[in-house]
Design a protein around this motif. Structure first.
Motif, PDB file in Angstrom:
ATOM      1  N   CYS A   1     -64.361  43.090 122.733  1.00 39.19           N
ATOM      2  CA  CYS A   1     -64.787  43.802 121.526  1.00 39.19           C
ATOM      3  C   CYS A   1     -63.635  43.931 120.530  1.00 39.19           C
ATOM      4  N   LEU A   2     -62.469  44.313 121.005  1.00 37.98           N
ATOM      5  CA  LEU A   2     -61.312  44.473 120.125  1.00 37.98           C
ATOM      6  C   LEU A   2     -60.852  43.129 119.558  1.00 37.98           C
ATOM      7  N   ALA A   3     -60.902  42.082 120.393  1.00 35.36           N
ATOM      8  CA  ALA A   3     -60.501  40.758 119.924  1.00 35.36           C
ATOM      9  C   ALA A   3     -61.454  40.255 118.849  1.00 35.36           C
ATOM     10  N   LEU A   4     -62.759  40.435 119.061  1.00 33.91           N
ATOM     11  CA  LEU A   4     -63.742  39.996 118.065  1.00 33.91           C
ATOM     12  C   LEU A   4     -63.579  40.744 116.752  1.00 33.91           C
ATOM     13  N   THR A   5     -63.068  41.966 116.834  1.00 30.39           N
ATOM     14  CA  THR A   5     -62.872  42.768 115.622  1.00 30.39           C
ATOM     15  C   THR A   5     -61.574  42.398 114.906  1.00 30.39           C
ATOM     16  N   PHE A   6     -60.464  42.431 115.629  1.00 29.09           N
ATOM     17  CA  PHE A   6     -59.166  42.329 114.972  1.00 29.09           C
ATOM     18  C   PHE A   6     -58.606  40.910 114.870  1.00 29.09           C
ATOM     19  N   LEU A   7     -59.248  39.929 115.508  1.00 28.36           N
ATOM     20  CA  LEU A   7     -58.811  38.543 115.346  1.00 28.36           C
ATOM     21  C   LEU A   7     -59.651  37.811 114.304  1.00 28.36           C
ATOM     22  N   ASN A   8     -60.465  38.553 113.584  1.00 30.57           N
ATOM     23  CA  ASN A   8     -61.288  37.968 112.531  1.00 30.57           C
ATOM     24  C   ASN A   8     -60.704  38.349 111.181  1.00 30.57           C
ATOM     25  N   PRO A   9     -60.089  37.387 110.479  1.00 35.43           N
ATOM     26  CA  PRO A   9     -59.466  37.732 109.197  1.00 35.43           C
ATOM     27  C   PRO A   9     -60.458  38.243 108.160  1.00 35.43           C
ATOM     28  N   HIS A  10     -61.735  37.855 108.299  1.00 36.10           N
ATOM     29  CA  HIS A  10     -62.738  38.344 107.353  1.00 36.10           C
ATOM     30  C   HIS A  10     -62.900  39.863 107.445  1.00 36.10           C
ATOM     31  N   VAL A  11     -62.609  40.419 108.621  1.00 38.25           N
ATOM     32  CA  VAL A  11     -62.676  41.873 108.783  1.00 38.25           C
ATOM     33  C   VAL A  11     -61.697  42.544 107.829  1.00 38.25           C
ATOM     34  N   TYR A  12     -60.487  41.997 107.743  1.00 41.25           N
ATOM     35  CA  TYR A  12     -59.470  42.580 106.864  1.00 41.25           C
ATOM     36  C   TYR A  12     -59.843  42.403 105.398  1.00 41.25           C
ATOM     37  N   LEU A  13     -60.377  41.223 105.076  1.00 38.52           N
ATOM     38  CA  LEU A  13     -60.771  40.977 103.694  1.00 38.52           C
ATOM     39  C   LEU A  13     -61.935  41.875 103.284  1.00 38.52           C
ATOM     40  N   ASP A  14     -62.903  42.055 104.205  1.00 40.32           N
ATOM     41  CA  ASP A  14     -64.086  42.867 103.888  1.00 40.32           C
ATOM     42  C   ASP A  14     -63.768  44.358 103.828  1.00 40.32           C
TER      43      ASP A  14
END
Length: 198
Positions: free
Chosen positions: A114-127
């Motif tokens: 769960c944490l990897a899917l969240t924080f290894l997705n650069p789109h999360v930071y952009l969004d």
């Protein structure tokens, strides 16, 4: 202040309600009825943290370091491809996908994924950090905007995770799990390609 919260809710809802790796994972855990509350809580708290960081003014800092986003993009793509391959391998043996016989995932494994899917997705930071952080500062009450955004996140993940538990009867047969895993694999692989090509 109320209008800022509503604007934050709608902005976050527009970004989060889409088929993605994180949502596919939450859906699968909900159907399995496995650590659902933990997954929903982690996803919501992660969004809370990222939105708060964005409103605090770190959005420009993130966007000004493209090397960090590039590294995260490649790591995230590799992780998504690994998840896609794992899903395909599960789907090759549908007889093993019966939730009554399939071994449970450990809490540690679920939290890590769960944490990897969240924080290894650069789109999360952009969004969340960049886009929502920027939009928040365009509203009269930035932190009220953030509260609305986090409420949208909590509502979505709770609805997806706990709502998926009602789909369990549809997944009483291994063939249904096979279809789900192939769909998850397709989503993960497509997102990995999107990350790589930018």
């Amino acid at each position: 202040m109320g209008s800022s919260a509503v604007a934050g809710f709608l902005a976050c809802a527009g970004l989060i309600v889409a088929i993605g790796a994180q949502n596919a994972f939450v859906l699968r855990q909900g159907i399995r009825r496995e650590h659902v509350a933990v997954v929903v809580t982690l996803c919501t708290l992660s969004d809370l943290l990222l939105v708060a960081v964005g409103i605090a003014g770190l959005g420009p800092l993130v966007s000004s370091h493209p090397a960090v986003l590039t590294a995260t993009r490649w790591i995230g793509a590799a992780f998504l491809l690994w998840l896609a391959v794992a899903a395909v391998l599960r789907a090759r043996h549908p007889e093993r996908l019966d939730p009554a016989t399939e071994g449970p995932s450990t809490l540690r494994a679920v939290v890590g994924t769960c944490l990897a899917l969240t924080f290894l997705n650069p789109h999360v930071y952009l969004d969340t950090v960049v886009l929502l952080g920027t939009l928040a500062h365009q509203s009269p009450a930035p932190w009220a905007f953030g509260v609305g955004a986090v409420l949208a996140s909590a509502t979505w993940f709770a609805g997806l995770g706990f709502g998926a538990t009602r789909l369990r009867p549809l997944f009483a047969r291994p063939r249904a799990w096979q279809v789900l895993d192939l769909a998850v694999a397709a989503v993960m692989a497509a997102l990995a390609v999107v990350l790589v090509v930018g």
